[in-house]
Every structure is written in C-alpha cells, then in structure tokens.
Enzyme design. Structure first.
Site, PDB file in Angstrom:
ATOM      1  N   LYS A  52      -6.391 -23.997 -41.783  1.00  0.00           N
ATOM      2  CA  LYS A  52      -6.847 -22.610 -41.609  1.00  0.00           C
ATOM      3  C   LYS A  52      -6.633 -21.747 -42.851  1.00  0.00           C
ATOM      4  CE  LYS A  52      -6.610 -21.976 -36.605  1.00  0.00           C
ATOM      5  NZ  LYS A  52      -6.096 -21.087 -35.533  1.00  0.00           N
ATOM      6  N   GLU A  61     -12.752  -9.146 -43.040  1.00  0.00           N
ATOM      7  CA  GLU A  61     -11.521  -8.346 -43.062  1.00  0.00           C
ATOM      8  C   GLU A  61     -10.478  -8.853 -42.068  1.00  0.00           C
ATOM      9  OE1 GLU A  61      -9.981  -3.718 -42.463  1.00  0.00           O
ATOM     10  OE2 GLU A  61     -12.085  -4.233 -42.138  1.00  0.00           O
ATOM     11  N   ALA A  70       6.049 -14.653 -35.971  1.00  0.00           N
ATOM     12  CA  ALA A  70       5.362 -13.885 -37.017  1.00  0.00           C
ATOM     13  C   ALA A  70       4.496 -14.783 -37.889  1.00  0.00           C
ATOM     14  CB  ALA A  70       6.386 -13.139 -37.875  1.00  0.00           C
ATOM     15  N   GLY A  71       3.972 -15.860 -37.307  1.00  0.00           N
ATOM     16  CA  GLY A  71       3.092 -16.766 -38.041  1.00  0.00           C
ATOM     17  C   GLY A  71       1.661 -16.266 -38.068  1.00  0.00           C
ATOM     18  N   ARG A 116      12.675 -14.713 -35.973  1.00  0.00           N
ATOM     19  CA  ARG A 116      14.036 -15.123 -36.351  1.00  0.00           C
ATOM     20  C   ARG A 116      14.436 -14.501 -37.681  1.00  0.00           C
ATOM     21  NH1 ARG A 116      12.784 -20.452 -34.089  1.00  0.00           N
ATOM     22  NH2 ARG A 116      14.110 -20.795 -32.270  1.00  0.00           N
ATOM     23  N   TYR A 159      -2.113 -23.641 -24.362  1.00  0.00           N
ATOM     24  CA  TYR A 159      -2.687 -24.005 -23.063  1.00  0.00           C
ATOM     25  C   TYR A 159      -2.515 -25.491 -22.755  1.00  0.00           C
ATOM     26  CZ  TYR A 159      -6.722 -25.678 -25.740  1.00  0.00           C
ATOM     27  OH  TYR A 159      -7.528 -26.344 -26.633  1.00  0.00           O
TER      28      TYR A 159
END
Length: 268
Positions: free
Chosen positions: A64, A76, A125-126, A149, A211
């Site tokens: 990605k 954006e 926070a990825g 963390r 999922y």
C-alpha cells in the site's frame, strides 16, 4: 473492463468474489483477478499491469505504501492516509486513492446514524487508523481521540486531534461512545489483546476493522459484557464499492457484494 487486486500473499483475498458478484448483479462483463506480486518483483509492477491491460486495481498488504512512487498522481485522502489501496489507470496515467477510511465511515454511519455526536476512540496509529481518523474528523474532530503504545507514531500525522497512550485509553474508556480497534491484534492466528475492557461502558459500540475472524477476541469480550459489536466486514464491502465508483463512475450493488462475502466466509 479489467481489474485486479495485488498483494503478497493474495490467495486468501475475497476481493475477486466480492467484485465479480457486483459485476454479475449489474450485468457487466468486467473481470477481476488476484495477482500475487512478491516484494522482490514489485519493481516490475508497470510491466506486469501493462501486460494484463488493466483499467484499475486494488492494492493491499504489503504494497500500500510501496506503490506510491509508481503513481502519476495521488489523491488527497491517500496522501493523508500515507497509503494507497485503489489505482485508476486513465490515459496511461496511474492515479492513487485510499478508500479504506471512507469505506469504514460509510459502514459505521449505517449502524450508528448519530455519528456526529459520538465521542470516538481509535486504538492504533498505523495506516488504517490514519485513513479512518482523517475521514471521521470531518464529522467529529473535537470528539475524536487516537490511542497508541508510542506517541512517536503521531509525529507524521498532520491532524490536530486528541492523542493519548493506551494506558490512558484504558483508564478513560467509559467516556467513549464508540471504540475502534485498527491494530492487527485479534486477526486470524493472533489472540493478543490490545486493551483491557474493564472500564468499557455498557452503551459503547465496540468495533474492529478485522472481519477474519468474524469476531475478534476484543469483540467477543465486549459481546460477553453485553455491548453491541461491529466488525470490519462493512468496511471491506464499502471500500470495494468506492473503488468500483472510482473506476467506472457507477454505483455498486452493496447487497450483492456483502452477500457474496458472507457466503464465502460461511463456506457456502
């Protein structure tokens, strides 16, 4: 039109099943395949896609971020998320988008209509967290909190929202209407628990973007406590529908896509 999903590994992907169901429902003869491209071969991405004569593709783990230097333009939302999951090929130009955030929020809005008034906590926070946070901030920016963390992870975030540690998140858990786990904890084969739910309010909606499994350990624990739970299936379906819209400028048949994925998950 020809489409694909690219990743490594990719044989487990339900994207082909989902998109083909949509094509069939809409009476389209479009095609969608899964392409496994290992990291060591990714430099050949332009050549591979050109030979396949694709009109667009989805891109998933672990590519990605790796795809970005190969793009002619990045939307954006994808810039904000720092990751791309959808590429449109138009006039020999590659345009990158990220539909994960809007996909999750559209699904969440369908089960929690009063989203604008909700106090929301995002765990992790990825890349997935970032995309979802940017989209949610359009609705609830002052009421949005992200916990991780390590606080250093937030340094690349160009978004002024509340940032706390996981320890503080556990302490103040009762204050949130929606809690969203965006970490890999709980994915198939991973029984790690990201946070203790001792202080979870019985009225809080507990969500996970995973999922598979259908109910992660954190969702099972919340359900045992009597909370409503919400997994990542809708996010997967809605992000796919958004990709289809980008490629074709047509609305997808959400019901056919979701039904196909559910049948596959149930082994039907």
């Amino acid at each position: 039109m020809k489409f694909a999903v690219i990743g490594n590994p990719i044989s487990h992907s339900l994207s082909p099943v989902m998109h083909r169901a949509n094509f069939n429902s809409l009476g389209l003869d479009d095609t969608y395949e899964a392409l496994n491209i290992p990291i060591e071969d990714f430099h050949l991405i332009k050549e591979i896609i050109s030979k396949k004569e694709l009109d667009g593709f989805n891109i998933t783990i672990p590519h990605k971020e790796r795809i970005i230097p190969y793009l002619d333009h990045v939307d954006e939302q994808a810039i904000n998320a720092g990751a791309v999951n959808t590429v449109l090929i138009k006039d020999d130009k590659w345009i990158g988008y990220n539909t994960d955030g809007i996909g999750y929020v559209k699904g969440l809005h369908s089960v929690y209509p009063d989203l604008e008034n909700a106090y929301i906590l995002i765990l992790g926070a990825g890349g997935a967290s970032k995309g979802i946070a940017y989209e949610l901030a359009k609705f609830v920016k002052p009421k949005l909190t992200v916990a991780n963390r390590t606080m250093a992870r937030f340094e690349s975030w160009n978004l002024n929202i509340n940032q706390i540690s996981l320890a503080d998140a556990e302490k103040y858990l009762a204050e949130f209407d929606i809690v969203i786990n965006t970490t890999p904890a709980g994915m198939a084969g991973n029984n790690e628990s990201i946070i203790n739910l001792k202080h979870l309010s019985p009225n809080t909606l507990m969500s996970d973007i995973v999922y598979i499994p259908y109910k992660t350990p954190i969702l099972e624990e919340a359900e045992r406590k009597g909370n409503h739970i919400y997994n990542g299936l809708d996010m997967f379906v809605y992000q796919g529908a958004e990709s289809f819209k980008i490629w074709t400028n047509k609305d997808a048949d959400i019901n056919s896509m979701k039904t196909a994925v559910l049948q596959q998950l149930k082994g039907e």
